[in-house]
Design an enzyme around this catalytic site. Structure first.
Site, PDB file in Angstrom:
ATOM      1  N   LYS A  13      44.864 -12.493 -42.081  1.00 14.90           N
ATOM      2  CA  LYS A  13      45.804 -11.485 -42.570  1.00 14.90           C
ATOM      3  C   LYS A  13      47.102 -12.092 -43.104  1.00 14.90           C
ATOM      4  O   LYS A  13      47.546 -11.743 -44.197  1.00 14.90           O
ATOM      5  CB  LYS A  13      46.102 -10.512 -41.419  1.00 14.90           C
ATOM      6  CG  LYS A  13      46.961  -9.340 -41.777  1.00 14.90           C
ATOM      7  CD  LYS A  13      46.928  -8.313 -40.664  1.00 14.90           C
ATOM      8  CE  LYS A  13      47.498  -8.843 -39.364  1.00 14.90           C
ATOM      9  NZ  LYS A  13      48.965  -9.013 -39.439  1.00 14.90           N
ATOM     10  N   ARG A  88      51.160  -1.383 -36.052  1.00 17.46           N
ATOM     11  CA  ARG A  88      50.125  -1.951 -35.221  1.00 17.46           C
ATOM     12  C   ARG A  88      49.312  -0.882 -34.493  1.00 17.46           C
ATOM     13  O   ARG A  88      48.277  -1.169 -33.920  1.00 17.46           O
ATOM     14  CB  ARG A  88      50.773  -2.818 -34.136  1.00 17.46           C
ATOM     15  CG  ARG A  88      50.620  -4.276 -34.362  1.00 17.46           C
ATOM     16  CD  ARG A  88      51.196  -5.054 -33.210  1.00 17.46           C
ATOM     17  NE  ARG A  88      51.800  -6.281 -33.686  1.00 17.46           N
ATOM     18  CZ  ARG A  88      51.109  -7.316 -34.122  1.00 17.46           C
ATOM     19  NH1 ARG A  88      49.805  -7.290 -34.114  1.00 17.46           N
ATOM     20  NH2 ARG A  88      51.718  -8.387 -34.554  1.00 17.46           N
ATOM     21  N   ARG A 127      39.813 -23.232 -33.422  1.00 13.30           N
ATOM     22  CA  ARG A 127      41.159 -23.683 -33.791  1.00 13.30           C
ATOM     23  C   ARG A 127      41.673 -24.754 -32.830  1.00 13.30           C
ATOM     24  O   ARG A 127      41.535 -24.637 -31.617  1.00 13.30           O
ATOM     25  CB  ARG A 127      42.134 -22.494 -33.760  1.00 13.30           C
ATOM     26  CG  ARG A 127      42.019 -21.604 -34.948  1.00 13.30           C
ATOM     27  CD  ARG A 127      43.343 -20.984 -35.323  1.00 13.30           C
ATOM     28  NE  ARG A 127      43.899 -20.115 -34.315  1.00 13.30           N
ATOM     29  CZ  ARG A 127      44.444 -18.924 -34.595  1.00 13.30           C
ATOM     30  NH1 ARG A 127      44.495 -18.490 -35.823  1.00 13.30           N
ATOM     31  NH2 ARG A 127      44.964 -18.198 -33.639  1.00 13.30           N
ATOM     32  N   ARG A 160      44.908 -23.771 -27.951  1.00 14.78           N
ATOM     33  CA  ARG A 160      45.854 -22.824 -27.355  1.00 14.78           C
ATOM     34  C   ARG A 160      45.139 -21.963 -26.322  1.00 14.78           C
ATOM     35  O   ARG A 160      43.998 -21.576 -26.525  1.00 14.78           O
ATOM     36  CB  ARG A 160      46.424 -21.892 -28.427  1.00 14.78           C
ATOM     37  CG  ARG A 160      47.492 -22.521 -29.252  1.00 14.78           C
ATOM     38  CD  ARG A 160      48.302 -21.432 -29.964  1.00 14.78           C
ATOM     39  NE  ARG A 160      49.163 -22.044 -30.957  1.00 14.78           N
ATOM     40  CZ  ARG A 160      49.002 -21.899 -32.270  1.00 14.78           C
ATOM     41  NH1 ARG A 160      48.050 -21.136 -32.753  1.00 14.78           N
ATOM     42  NH2 ARG A 160      49.818 -22.504 -33.099  1.00 14.78           N
ATOM     43  N   ARG A 171      41.986 -10.241 -26.652  1.00 10.33           N
ATOM     44  CA  ARG A 171      42.836  -9.942 -27.815  1.00 10.33           C
ATOM     45  C   ARG A 171      42.135  -8.973 -28.763  1.00 10.33           C
ATOM     46  O   ARG A 171      42.767  -8.067 -29.314  1.00 10.33           O
ATOM     47  CB  ARG A 171      43.159 -11.230 -28.577  1.00 10.33           C
ATOM     48  CG  ARG A 171      44.196 -12.094 -27.896  1.00 10.33           C
ATOM     49  CD  ARG A 171      44.157 -13.511 -28.428  1.00 10.33           C
ATOM     50  NE  ARG A 171      44.708 -13.646 -29.767  1.00 10.33           N
ATOM     51  CZ  ARG A 171      44.507 -14.720 -30.541  1.00 10.33           C
ATOM     52  NH1 ARG A 171      43.773 -15.723 -30.108  1.00 10.33           N
ATOM     53  NH2 ARG A 171      45.047 -14.781 -31.734  1.00 10.33           N
TER      54      ARG A 171
END
Ligand SMILES: [Zn+2]
Length: 220
Positions: A13, A88, A127, A160, A171
């Site tokens: 995004k 959101r 990631r 992370r 999430r």
């Protein structure tokens, strides 16, 4: 054009918002940037935001609304923008709907980046970040030259906490719960533009631009 960009974590995004802003000459309004700008400006709102951020608290919705409203007023009614990271949830979408008309502004489209869950998991869990310079890598899509080592500074890469599989599930669940009612809200107003966003950055950008052309044609 005045656009809202929505999409789950890992959907690209932020990247698409920046590219779209460049291609369509829009001001890129990301929630994070707006907060940082307000804090840097030292305005009354900025000081309140700084207190919240430094106290380790979330910035309240009311404060966020004030900051966004101030930023949109500053931009003026003839400027075009893309909102990235706001709204959101349904409540925030309702805030926008009640606030923008008072400034003579309307939203042209709310773009939703659609990425299959499996791809999101793959993108997020692969990631890695440099522990020293913060450069981001991906085990599959942009791996470092030497396994586990940053190309730029030679320090170790790590994952992370947020990108561990159990955190990713959490999430995505949070995202779904907040976003689905908002998606319906924009669908009901005929503003929703769904983009199949599983693919290369340029391909996805092109799909968005094609859809926006249709929106523009529909408006004339
Ligand atoms: Zn590094």
């Amino acid at each position: 054009m005045r656009l809202i960009l929505m999409g789950p974590p890992g959907s690209g995004k932020g990247t698409q918002a920046k590219l779209l802003a460049g291609r369509e000459h829009l001001t890129h309004l990301s929630t994070g940037d707006m907060l940082r700008e307000a804090i840097r400006s030292g305005s009354e709102l900025g000081l309140k935001a700084r207190d919240a951020v430094e106290g380790g608290k979330l910035v309240s919705d009311d404060l966020l609304y004030d900051i966004i409203e101030a930023r949109l007023r500053e931009l003026g009614s003839d400027k075009c923008f893309i909102l990235d990271g706001f709204p959101r949830n349904l409540r925030q979408a309702e805030f926008l709907e009640s606030t923008l008309p008072r400034m003579g502004i309307g939203i042209d489209a709310a773009i939703l980046l659609d990425v299959p869950r499996g791809s999101l998991l793959k993108r997020l869990s692969g990631r890695r970040v440099c522990s020293h310079c913060g450069k981001e890598y991906h085990l599959e899509f942009s791996p470092p030259k030497v396994d586990g080592i940053c190309d730029v500074c030679g320090n170790k890469l790590y994952q992370r906490e947020d990108d561990r599989p159990e955190k990713i599930e959490e999430r995505l669940k949070t995202y779904d719960e907040a976003t689905l009612p908002m998606v319906e809200f924009y669908r009901n107003r005929g503003l929703l533009v769904e983009i199949e966003a599983d693919g290369g950055i340029e391909d996805v950008l092109q799909r968005i631009l094609d859809s926006l052309d249709k929106v523009k044609q529909g408006r004339v």
